[in-house]
Design a protein around this motif. Structure first.
Motif, PDB file in Angstrom:
ATOM      1  N   TRP C 457     -16.096  -3.811 -49.908  1.00 29.72           N
ATOM      2  CA  TRP C 457     -16.520  -5.076 -49.462  1.00 29.72           C
ATOM      3  C   TRP C 457     -18.350  -5.121 -49.486  1.00 29.72           C
ATOM      4  O   TRP C 457     -18.930  -6.036 -49.270  1.00 29.72           O
ATOM      5  CB  TRP C 457     -16.364  -4.918 -47.737  1.00 29.72           C
ATOM      6  CG  TRP C 457     -14.968  -5.519 -47.674  1.00 29.72           C
ATOM      7  CD1 TRP C 457     -13.788  -4.716 -47.281  1.00 29.72           C
ATOM      8  CD2 TRP C 457     -14.503  -6.687 -47.922  1.00 29.72           C
ATOM      9  NE1 TRP C 457     -12.499  -5.510 -47.343  1.00 29.72           N
ATOM     10  CE2 TRP C 457     -12.990  -6.532 -47.649  1.00 29.72           C
ATOM     11  CE3 TRP C 457     -15.000  -8.096 -48.269  1.00 29.72           C
ATOM     12  CZ2 TRP C 457     -12.219  -7.833 -47.727  1.00 29.72           C
ATOM     13  CZ3 TRP C 457     -14.203  -9.122 -48.346  1.00 29.72           C
ATOM     14  CH2 TRP C 457     -12.919  -9.174 -47.984  1.00 29.72           C
ATOM     15  N   ILE C 458     -18.758  -3.938 -49.793  1.00 29.51           N
ATOM     16  CA  ILE C 458     -20.350  -3.872 -49.947  1.00 29.51           C
ATOM     17  C   ILE C 458     -20.680  -4.832 -50.964  1.00 29.51           C
ATOM     18  O   ILE C 458     -21.767  -4.923 -51.027  1.00 29.51           O
ATOM     19  CB  ILE C 458     -20.674  -2.126 -50.246  1.00 29.51           C
ATOM     20  CG1 ILE C 458     -22.157  -2.059 -49.899  1.00 29.51           C
ATOM     21  CG2 ILE C 458     -20.259  -1.792 -51.490  1.00 29.51           C
ATOM     22  CD1 ILE C 458     -22.498  -2.322 -48.317  1.00 29.51           C
ATOM     23  N   ASN C 459     -19.704  -4.889 -52.058  1.00 26.33           N
ATOM     24  CA  ASN C 459     -19.891  -5.942 -52.997  1.00 26.33           C
ATOM     25  C   ASN C 459     -20.167  -7.381 -52.740  1.00 26.33           C
ATOM     26  O   ASN C 459     -20.645  -8.133 -53.550  1.00 26.33           O
ATOM     27  CB  ASN C 459     -19.063  -5.751 -54.097  1.00 26.33           C
ATOM     28  CG  ASN C 459     -18.810  -4.354 -54.488  1.00 26.33           C
ATOM     29  OD1 ASN C 459     -20.183  -3.510 -54.700  1.00 26.33           O
ATOM     30  ND2 ASN C 459     -17.725  -3.621 -55.126  1.00 26.33           N
ATOM     31  N   SER C 460     -19.823  -7.732 -51.616  1.00 23.94           N
ATOM     32  CA  SER C 460     -19.652  -9.067 -51.512  1.00 23.94           C
ATOM     33  C   SER C 460     -21.049  -9.717 -51.571  1.00 23.94           C
ATOM     34  O   SER C 460     -21.367 -10.869 -51.775  1.00 23.94           O
ATOM     35  CB  SER C 460     -19.106  -9.402 -50.058  1.00 23.94           C
ATOM     36  OG  SER C 460     -18.883  -8.355 -49.287  1.00 23.94           O
ATOM     37  N   PRO C 461     -22.059  -9.109 -50.996  1.00 22.48           N
ATOM     38  CA  PRO C 461     -23.404  -9.611 -50.970  1.00 22.48           C
ATOM     39  C   PRO C 461     -23.650 -10.053 -52.513  1.00 22.48           C
ATOM     40  O   PRO C 461     -24.337 -11.253 -52.696  1.00 22.48           O
ATOM     41  CB  PRO C 461     -24.367  -8.886 -50.496  1.00 22.48           C
ATOM     42  CG  PRO C 461     -23.521  -8.010 -49.538  1.00 22.48           C
ATOM     43  CD  PRO C 461     -22.339  -7.813 -50.033  1.00 22.48           C
ATOM     44  N   LEU C 462     -23.471  -8.938 -53.301  1.00 25.20           N
ATOM     45  CA  LEU C 462     -23.655  -9.474 -54.462  1.00 25.20           C
ATOM     46  C   LEU C 462     -22.867 -10.662 -55.126  1.00 25.20           C
ATOM     47  O   LEU C 462     -23.464 -11.188 -56.043  1.00 25.20           O
ATOM     48  CB  LEU C 462     -23.521  -8.247 -55.621  1.00 25.20           C
ATOM     49  CG  LEU C 462     -24.510  -6.975 -55.302  1.00 25.20           C
ATOM     50  CD1 LEU C 462     -23.818  -5.929 -56.241  1.00 25.20           C
ATOM     51  CD2 LEU C 462     -25.807  -7.549 -56.085  1.00 25.20           C
ATOM     52  N   ALA C 463     -21.816 -10.666 -54.950  1.00 20.50           N
ATOM     53  CA  ALA C 463     -21.003 -11.834 -55.178  1.00 20.50           C
ATOM     54  C   ALA C 463     -21.518 -13.122 -54.831  1.00 20.50           C
ATOM     55  O   ALA C 463     -21.542 -14.188 -55.463  1.00 20.50           O
ATOM     56  CB  ALA C 463     -19.518 -11.748 -54.873  1.00 20.50           C
ATOM     57  N   ILE C 464     -21.922 -13.221 -53.702  1.00 17.19           N
ATOM     58  CA  ILE C 464     -22.576 -14.457 -53.016  1.00 17.19           C
ATOM     59  C   ILE C 464     -23.646 -14.822 -53.727  1.00 17.19           C
ATOM     60  O   ILE C 464     -23.937 -15.981 -54.273  1.00 17.19           O
ATOM     61  CB  ILE C 464     -22.943 -14.348 -51.462  1.00 17.19           C
ATOM     62  CG1 ILE C 464     -21.484 -13.770 -50.693  1.00 17.19           C
ATOM     63  CG2 ILE C 464     -23.673 -15.386 -50.884  1.00 17.19           C
ATOM     64  CD1 ILE C 464     -22.018 -13.458 -49.299  1.00 17.19           C
ATOM     65  N   LEU C 465     -24.479 -13.705 -54.017  1.00 15.67           N
ATOM     66  CA  LEU C 465     -25.759 -14.240 -54.687  1.00 15.67           C
ATOM     67  C   LEU C 465     -25.626 -14.601 -56.259  1.00 15.67           C
ATOM     68  O   LEU C 465     -26.213 -15.369 -56.826  1.00 15.67           O
ATOM     69  CB  LEU C 465     -26.599 -12.695 -55.081  1.00 15.67           C
ATOM     70  CG  LEU C 465     -27.757 -12.595 -53.777  1.00 15.67           C
ATOM     71  CD1 LEU C 465     -28.309 -11.233 -53.739  1.00 15.67           C
ATOM     72  CD2 LEU C 465     -28.514 -13.892 -53.478  1.00 15.67           C
ATOM     73  N   ALA C 466     -24.534 -13.918 -56.865  1.00 14.06           N
ATOM     74  CA  ALA C 466     -24.121 -14.420 -58.223  1.00 14.06           C
ATOM     75  C   ALA C 466     -23.593 -15.715 -58.194  1.00 14.06           C
ATOM     76  O   ALA C 466     -24.014 -16.533 -58.991  1.00 14.06           O
ATOM     77  CB  ALA C 466     -23.094 -13.521 -58.763  1.00 14.06           C
ATOM     78  N   ILE C 467     -23.054 -16.221 -57.177  1.00 12.63           N
ATOM     79  CA  ILE C 467     -22.536 -17.669 -57.078  1.00 12.63           C
ATOM     80  C   ILE C 467     -23.582 -18.437 -57.104  1.00 12.63           C
ATOM     81  O   ILE C 467     -23.916 -19.410 -57.632  1.00 12.63           O
ATOM     82  CB  ILE C 467     -21.555 -17.776 -55.918  1.00 12.63           C
ATOM     83  CG1 ILE C 467     -20.277 -16.989 -56.219  1.00 12.63           C
ATOM     84  CG2 ILE C 467     -21.264 -19.127 -55.915  1.00 12.63           C
ATOM     85  CD1 ILE C 467     -19.039 -17.111 -55.112  1.00 12.63           C
ATOM     86  N   PHE C 468     -24.707 -18.268 -55.924  1.00 12.73           N
ATOM     87  CA  PHE C 468     -25.614 -19.016 -55.408  1.00 12.73           C
ATOM     88  C   PHE C 468     -26.855 -18.767 -56.329  1.00 12.73           C
ATOM     89  O   PHE C 468     -28.029 -19.474 -56.141  1.00 12.73           O
ATOM     90  CB  PHE C 468     -25.834 -18.946 -54.105  1.00 12.73           C
ATOM     91  CG  PHE C 468     -24.615 -19.686 -53.403  1.00 12.73           C
ATOM     92  CD1 PHE C 468     -23.786 -18.493 -52.688  1.00 12.73           C
ATOM     93  CD2 PHE C 468     -24.297 -20.825 -53.328  1.00 12.73           C
ATOM     94  CE1 PHE C 468     -22.527 -19.256 -52.047  1.00 12.73           C
ATOM     95  CE2 PHE C 468     -23.369 -21.399 -52.491  1.00 12.73           C
ATOM     96  CZ  PHE C 468     -22.356 -20.593 -52.056  1.00 12.73           C
ATOM     97  N   ALA C 469     -26.931 -18.020 -57.360  1.00 15.49           N
ATOM     98  CA  ALA C 469     -28.090 -17.792 -58.110  1.00 15.49           C
ATOM     99  C   ALA C 469     -28.372 -19.191 -58.713  1.00 15.49           C
ATOM    100  O   ALA C 469     -29.721 -19.273 -59.015  1.00 15.49           O
ATOM    101  CB  ALA C 469     -28.017 -16.676 -58.843  1.00 15.49           C
ATOM    102  N   ALA C 470     -27.439 -20.039 -58.786  1.00  9.98           N
ATOM    103  CA  ALA C 470     -27.869 -21.170 -59.494  1.00  9.98           C
ATOM    104  C   ALA C 470     -28.641 -22.120 -58.690  1.00  9.98           C
ATOM    105  O   ALA C 470     -29.522 -22.742 -59.258  1.00  9.98           O
ATOM    106  CB  ALA C 470     -26.494 -22.073 -59.922  1.00  9.98           C
ATOM    107  N   SER C 471     -28.623 -22.074 -57.430  1.00  7.61           N
ATOM    108  CA  SER C 471     -29.416 -22.640 -56.526  1.00  7.61           C
ATOM    109  C   SER C 471     -30.794 -22.131 -56.585  1.00  7.61           C
ATOM    110  O   SER C 471     -32.034 -22.870 -56.289  1.00  7.61           O
ATOM    111  CB  SER C 471     -28.873 -22.487 -55.181  1.00  7.61           C
ATOM    112  OG  SER C 471     -28.984 -21.429 -54.697  1.00  7.61           O
ATOM    113  N   LEU C 472     -31.385 -21.044 -57.439  1.00  5.10           N
ATOM    114  CA  LEU C 472     -32.478 -20.691 -57.201  1.00  5.10           C
ATOM    115  C   LEU C 472     -33.384 -21.399 -58.186  1.00  5.10           C
ATOM    116  O   LEU C 472     -34.458 -21.784 -57.941  1.00  5.10           O
ATOM    117  CB  LEU C 472     -32.525 -19.211 -57.842  1.00  5.10           C
ATOM    118  CG  LEU C 472     -32.287 -17.937 -57.021  1.00  5.10           C
ATOM    119  CD1 LEU C 472     -32.326 -16.841 -57.664  1.00  5.10           C
ATOM    120  CD2 LEU C 472     -33.749 -17.910 -55.977  1.00  5.10           C
ATOM    121  N   ASN C 473     -32.454 -22.034 -59.193  1.00  6.88           N
ATOM    122  CA  ASN C 473     -33.590 -22.689 -60.096  1.00  6.88           C
ATOM    123  C   ASN C 473     -32.654 -23.798 -60.868  1.00  6.88           C
ATOM    124  O   ASN C 473     -32.665 -23.809 -61.861  1.00  6.88           O
ATOM    125  CB  ASN C 473     -34.008 -21.741 -61.283  1.00  6.88           C
ATOM    126  CG  ASN C 473     -35.240 -22.680 -61.829  1.00  6.88           C
ATOM    127  OD1 ASN C 473     -36.024 -23.184 -61.485  1.00  6.88           O
ATOM    128  ND2 ASN C 473     -35.189 -22.344 -63.391  1.00  6.88           N
TER     129      ASN C 473
END
Lengths: 172, 101, 636
Positions: C457-473
């Motif tokens: 479960w500690i990996n979930s923040p990374l997963a969330i970021l990976a999904i939403f990294a698109a929204s960064l730019n």
């Protein structure tokens, strides 16, 4: 060229020749006899050079006693004469070479001595003078020489004795 | 007037070297000793010549002592030869090589 | 602000220091807490600094380090938007990985050494991130190299691991030499070692000097970031624990090279030769590594080659003049690659240290959480829209394509091919490892697969970021807000040198997106569960020779071994046997032998025969008389 010079050279030739013969001989007896001749000639040479007493002593002691002693020993000792001729030259060669070198060097040295070309005057030391001189100046060495003769005597006696059977068993 | 001093010394040298050659190249112990005698004799001759040159009797005195020494030395030497001949049975100088190495 | 930055660097350092000194005596939980708390503290500081900085820049001296005559190296930090973003990413990912490691290394007894070096590694990486003075940066540079060596060879009792660590260290060292030369040249030419000052004085550099400097820096970056020809250490570095691979070889150390080039971008931008070189090497490395990944069977090695390939995209971005694109890809890569590595760690531990993907399978039912997380990571890596990886990679491809020089079009094509292959190998890995498989000899389905839930479960923040990294730019052409682009606009290179026109951008993005999806479907057909060839023991798609070529990385390792290692060993052996033992040692023996033979010669004289000795007497007599005569003759 005075008469004395002629006599000197003749005697010198005889000495050298007979010594040469002596050292070449195969048999020891022959060598001793040649050497006696050499010594007699040397004695005459001594006389020519002004030492008559020593000339007499040379004949008496050297030629007379020492060489005779040699002859006695030659008779006692069995000598096997197995000098093979093959090794002769190899044995002589180094000695001859060295001798020639020394002779040349010595000759050069003598040549350089100042006054070596001047002929010497004759002289004669009579036995009386000689004896007086010896016992006045060199009396101590005379005593020592006699002591030396005693030691030689004792040594020769000890070395020459026949060993009894007991001693040869004791020896390790 | 006899001969020059140099000639006398030359004679002495020749005799000395003859004695040395004899002493070195003969295998018989007796011949070695004879070589020694020849050498002593030559030395004596040189002394007499020197004595004549310098007009001193000391040279002749020394020859006297040479005789004495030569005599005793020959005596002891020959006794040694006899003794060693009895021990080893040979007067061949090459046989005495136990000090090898 | 100064406090924030100081504490940012201070926390991990002091954490590592404490663990080094008294870590052994502390209870296990306390040591782990110290390690994680220090990195979390850094994260907090990074966030605070980010929040309070806005768009301003800061140049702060923390400590006056070296002062010798004209030369001074002080621990100065330069905090601009680039550094802010990087620091946030590094601390965030490090914190997650530290927490993951607590669970991953639960059975290992050497945890103190591990956490100490992890902390020191984070410290060194933050130094690289923030440093302004080049010597200070070099300190961090060497620090990450050293910690990486230790951590790769962590289980050193197995000689392979130690060798891998050594290999990594030596190869990065080769790069570091160039970097050191570059630092010296900077001081010589510009009299400056501060990045800020160098960037402002760039106008005074001639093109040739700038080319030289840029190429030296690139060589240094190549060593750390594993670009051709210095790539061979990274696949072997997978011998270390998986969290180490995640931290060092996904998110931080391998990106340090690209980051350095981005920091010193003004210097590089002066020389177009250097830019072309960087772009070319990067593009070809990307293709090379992607092909090599296609032939690997070990899951971590696939990810390693994938890292090489993705990092080369960052370099390609720098080479094309688009620092922002490179940074964007750096960020999204950090997220999804760390996620993939950590997920792989879960899988490996669950399957009892099995690394071969062809021996895995059926994990959808057994490890469902890991399955979904890994899916997110794979999709990001493969640049499937609308995930983050797609936009970042596409941004770089666009910049490369828009560059006016014709060679860049060719490089863009190569990079595109590499991207396509990326999709293929990513999903080969995913499908083979996770989907259902026909029965095998070693059947893990019967075995127990237990891993701590925390680790997953500690990996979930990374997963969330990976999904939403698109929204960064999200690109503006599609109606999104390019936040990252705006934020980084103020740094040199933040605005791409050659912006793309909107129509081209739109069409290219749609085109590549469709292409990637098509390749995904093709991979599915090849590697789906019912595929025929999967039934064989070692299924291969390609022929044996080709597979060998790819799996050994185009025989690069062997080339180095034959060309460099063997001659070196031969020289060393010659020097040892012939010179050291032969000459030096034998000289003494020879000297002694001279004396021996001399004695042997002398021995011949001691015959023991009387006649010999008499001869010697006469010889001596002759010699003495001759000597006397000569002396007398010459003295006369």
């Amino acid at each position: 060229m005075t008469l004395y010079a002629v006599i000197f050279y003749v005697l010198a030739a005889i000495v050298v020749l007979s010594t040469l013969l002596a050292i070449i001989q195969r048999q020891v007896v022959n060598a001793v006899v040649c050497l006696i001749i050499s010594f007699i000639a040397t004695a005459l040479l001594f006389y020519l050079l002004g030492a008559p007493f020593l000339a007499a002593l040379e004949v008496i002691i050297y030629a007379g006693a020492i060489m005779v002693l040699f002859l006695f020993i030659v008779m006692t000792v069995k000598v096997e004469s197995d000098e093979d001729a093959k090794a002769e030259i190899y044995r002589w060669l180094p000695a001859v070479v060295l001798a020639i070198i020394s002779f040349i060097v010595g000759g050069v040295l003598i040549f350089e001595i100042p006054g070596s070309k001047i002929s010497l005057n004759t002289g004669m030391a009579s036995p009386a003078t000689f004896g007086q001189f010896v016992f006045e100046t060199y009396w101590f060495p005379v005593e020592i020489a006699s002591f030396l003769l005693l030691i030689g005597l004792v040594g020769a006696l000890y070395l020459g004795r026949r060993e009894s059977r007991k001693e040869s068993e004791d020896r390790p | 007037m006899i001969v020059p001093y140099g000639d006398m010394l030359l004679l002495a040298i020749i005799l000395f070297l003859l004695g040395a050659v004899c002493s070195i190249s003969r295998r018989n112990l007796l011949m070695i000793l004879i070589g020694v005698e020849i050498m002593l004799n030559a030395a004596g001759l040189a002394f007499i010549a020197a004595s004549l040159k310098w007009r001193l009797l000391d040279g002749q005195t020394f020859v006297l002592f040479i005789f004495a020494v030569a005599a005793s030395e020959v005596a002891v030497g020959l006794a040694l030869i006899v003794y060693s001949q009895r021990r080893t049975g040979s007067v061949n100088a090459d046989q005495y090589n136990q000090m090898k190495g | 602000m100064k406090t924030y930055l100081f504490l940012l660097l201070f926390f991990p350092f002091v954490g590592g220091f404490i663990l080094a000194v008294i870590g052994r005596y502390l209870p296990r939980r306390v040591a782990e807490w110290i390690a994680c708390a220090s990195v979390l503290g850094s994260l907090l500081m990074a966030a605070l600094a980010f929040g309070s900085a806005g768009e301003k820049r800061y140049l702060l001296t923390l400590f006056d380090w070296i002062q010798v005559g004209d030369f001074s190296a002080s621990m100065t930090v330069y905090y601009d938007p680039l550094a802010a973003i990087m620091a946030l990413m590094v601390t965030f990912v490090s914190s997650l990985i530290h927490l993951y490691s607590v669970s991953f290394m639960r059975d290992d007894r050497d945890y103190v050494r591990y956490f100490c070096y992890m902390n020191l590694f984070v410290f060194s990486m933050l130094v690289i991130t923030l440093a302004d003075n080049l010597v200070f940066l070099y300190l961090g540079w060497e620090g990450v190299g050293f910690c990486s060596y230790i951590l790769i060879g962590f289980w050193y009792s197995d000689v392979i691991n130690a060798t891998a660590g050594r290999k990594a260290f030596i190869l990065t060292r080769i790069g570091d030499v160039a970097f050191g030369i570059a630092i010296a040249l900077f001081f010589l030419i510009l009299d400056q070692l501060s990045i800020f000052s160098i960037n402002s004085k760039v106008a005074s550099l001639s093109a040739g000097t700038a080319t030289l400097l840029a190429l030296l820096l690139f060589w240094g970056a190549m060593g750390k970031s594993a670009q051709l020809p210095l790539i061979v250490w990274l696949p072997d570095a997978m011998a270390g624990p998986t969290p180490v691979s995640a931290l060092i070889h996904a998110a931080t150390m391998v990106t340090a090279g690209a980051y350095l080039l981005m920091r010193l971008f003004p210097v590089i931008a002066v020389s177009s030769i250097a830019m072309v070189t960087i772009a070319t090497v990067a593009a070809f490395t990307g293709l090379f590594a992607a092909l090599a990944a296609l032939g690997q069977k070990d899951i971590k090695r696939i990810l390693a080659y994938s890292t090489i390939s993705q990092v080369s995209y960052m370099f390609l971005g720098v080479g094309a003049g688009d620092v922002m694109g490179g940074m964007y890809h750096l960020l999204s890569h950090a997220f999804f690659k760390a996620l993939l590595f950590l997920g792989a760690g879960c899988v490996i531990q669950a399957l009892h240290e099995e690394h071969d993907i062809f021996k895995m399978g059926n994990l959808r039912q057994r490890l469902p959480a890991v399955f979904w997380l890994y899916l997110v990571g794979s999709v990001s890596l493969a640049a499937i829209p609308p995930f983050g990886g797609f936009f970042s990679k596409d941004r770089i491809l666009l910049s490369t394509f828009s560059h006016p020089e014709p060679i860049y079009k060719f490089l863009a094509l190569i990079a595109e091919i590499g991207a396509v292959i990326t999709v293929f190998y990513t999903f080969r890995m995913f499908f083979v490892a996770f989907l259902e498989r026909p029965p095998l000899q070693e059947d893990f389905r019967k075995k127990d697969l237990k891993i701590p839930k925390f680790m997953v479960w500690i990996n979930s923040p990374l997963a969330i970021l990976a999904i939403f990294a698109a929204s960064l730019n999200f690109p503006e052409v599609f109606g999104g807000k390019s936040w990252l682009a705006h934020y980084l606009a103020s740094i040199p290179g933040g605005i791409p040198l050659f912006p793309t026109s909107a129509p081209i951008e739109r069409s290219m993005e749609i085109g590549s997106g469709l292409l990637n999806i098509a390749v995904l479907i093709a991979a599915y057909f090849l590697y789906r569960p019912e595929a025929r060839f999967l039934g064989r023991p070692t299924p291969v798609v390609f022929r044996q020779r080709l597979e060998e070529l790819l799996s050994s990385g185009f025989y690069l390792d062997r080339l180095y071994h034959v060309a460099l290692v063997k001659p070196y060993q031969a020289i060393a052996r010659t020097l040892w046997l012939k010179v050291d033992e032969g000459t030096v040692d034998d000289q003494f023996d020879a000297t002694a032998n001279i004396f021996r033979s001399f004695s042997f010669g002398l021995q011949l004289w001691t015959t023991g025969r009387l006649s010999t000795y008499l001869k010697m007497l006469l010889l001596g007599f002759t010699a003495i008389v001759s000597a006397l005569a000569l002396g007398w003759y010459y003295l006369r």
